[in-house]
Design an enzyme around this catalytic site. Sequence first.
Site, PDB file in Angstrom:
ATOM      1  N   LYS A   1       0.835  -1.191   0.000  1.00  0.00           N
ATOM      2  CA  LYS A   1       0.000   0.000   0.000  1.00  0.00           C
ATOM      3  C   LYS A   1       0.876   1.250   0.000  1.00  0.00           C
ATOM      4  O   LYS A   1       1.945   1.257   0.622  1.00  0.00           O
ATOM      5  CB  LYS A   1      -0.874   0.051   1.262  1.00  0.00           C
ATOM      6  CG  LYS A   1      -1.964  -0.984   1.378  1.00  0.00           C
ATOM      7  CD  LYS A   1      -2.692  -0.817   2.702  1.00  0.00           C
ATOM      8  CE  LYS A   1      -3.771  -1.867   2.899  1.00  0.00           C
ATOM      9  NZ  LYS A   1      -4.921  -1.628   2.013  1.00  0.00           N
TER      10      LYS A   1
ATOM     11  N   ARG B   1     -10.443 -11.450   2.303  1.00  0.00           N
ATOM     12  CA  ARG B   1     -11.379 -12.465   1.819  1.00  0.00           C
ATOM     13  C   ARG B   1     -10.759 -13.862   1.832  1.00  0.00           C
ATOM     14  O   ARG B   1     -11.475 -14.854   1.918  1.00  0.00           O
ATOM     15  CB  ARG B   1     -11.873 -12.093   0.421  1.00  0.00           C
ATOM     16  CG  ARG B   1     -10.825 -12.121  -0.671  1.00  0.00           C
ATOM     17  CD  ARG B   1     -11.225 -11.276  -1.872  1.00  0.00           C
ATOM     18  NE  ARG B   1     -11.222  -9.860  -1.551  1.00  0.00           N
ATOM     19  CZ  ARG B   1     -11.602  -8.895  -2.398  1.00  0.00           C
ATOM     20  NH1 ARG B   1     -12.008  -9.222  -3.619  1.00  0.00           N
ATOM     21  NH2 ARG B   1     -11.572  -7.632  -2.036  1.00  0.00           N
TER      22      ARG B   1
END
Length: 461
Positions: free
Chosen positions: A239, A313
Amino acid sequence: MSLQFATDTNALPLYIIEKDALGDFLNSLPVMQRVWVETSGFTGAAGSVVVLPGEGGAPAGAIVGYGSVATRARGRFHVAAVVTKLPEASWKIATDLPQDDLEEAALGWLLATYRYDRYASQSAPKARLVTPDRIDGARIEAIAAGEALTRDLINTPASDMGPQELEEATQNLANQHGATLAVTRGDDLHAANLPMIHTVGRASDRAPRLLDMSWGDSGPQLVLVGKGVCFDTGGLNLKPGGSMGLMKKDMGGSAATLGLAHMIMALRLKLRLRVLIPAVENSVSANAFRPQDILTSRKGLTVEINNTDAEGRLVLADALTLADEENPDLIISMATLTGAARVAVGPDLVPFYTDSNATAASLAQSADRVRDPLWRMPFHDPYEAMIEPGIADLDNAPKGGFAGSITAALFLRRFVSDDQPYIHFDMYGWQPSAAPARPKGGVGQATRAVLDALPDLLGLE
């Protein structure tokens, strides 16, 4: 931190008055108090307050402005806005509010006294609220305590809230309520067939783990699955710095499930509760999982990794498969899962997914009743093709960015049976700026709505 009502029998009256009713109310006051309020410029605007003078200048009560129906609709917890403005005393609501408004006022008051003071002392409000008439005070206190737990966990930086510390917080909660906790750590995750939890967390020197807490021995079974990514660097798809700043809150789903679990256990609901938390850090090292890797999940479905920053997820998938194997009456997942959800509905609304219209209606009614805003999003079947890369069964990060929250929810749905009742919440878990009853920082979302809806969702007595 204890968020509790006062028990003082000599509490001062607190009048909660709508703007249009202020004139009539002032006419009922002694002349001195009426003139005092009129000369103070008090108009009854939502969240405003004026203290009524008594003999010798001591406070004799206070009026809280309740605005109008239209202005109240633009926010919530308006009474909580005055908690820091009132002088030190015990206060008693002296206005006959509708039941939902009264409960909101009581809960908001307790939540307004929350302070996160682990690293720096903070002054708490000195005004105390006596349990209002017609209120189940113990229930409101249990809800406030669950919310405080959620906030504390999210607010704690990753330096002090890694997988081990999240395990300790879960163990403390289990001890408090007589629940049991089983933990699978590190390489044992492979032996337990939880491969994607291990893969996501293996790059960190803080071992990944699955926390499995159980409580209750009768009634329908509810399984809560909370994303416990204690810090998310993005992995090898690192990120940018600006996007990493709030990643201590990436375990907000697990914090919410633990807060909700506290509410359920403290209220002794007639159900069997299981809480599953995959607790990991998504870090960068030589053994970090890579883009284009293909992972095999607990369910046997293969997943192509097209972005290591879509890791939540993956860990949820193994936990959902484990939950599904018991055929519970309801599975709920909570996760700070996608930025797409924030783009769609902002930080205050929580998107939720369910295939059941009746479930959606029940949640929507509860969300409105307890002022815990939710918004239904679709499990849109035509988008299933977007998560099928061809080289593997599933793609963890479809290209293009369209419908990112929906495709993430569809991904998770693949890991529960077709006939399994399932609800997914894609939350933010953070209050960007201070608001009544919600200081800037970690915040619980969806938990109060779920708690309110559980009797309907599970057929509880």
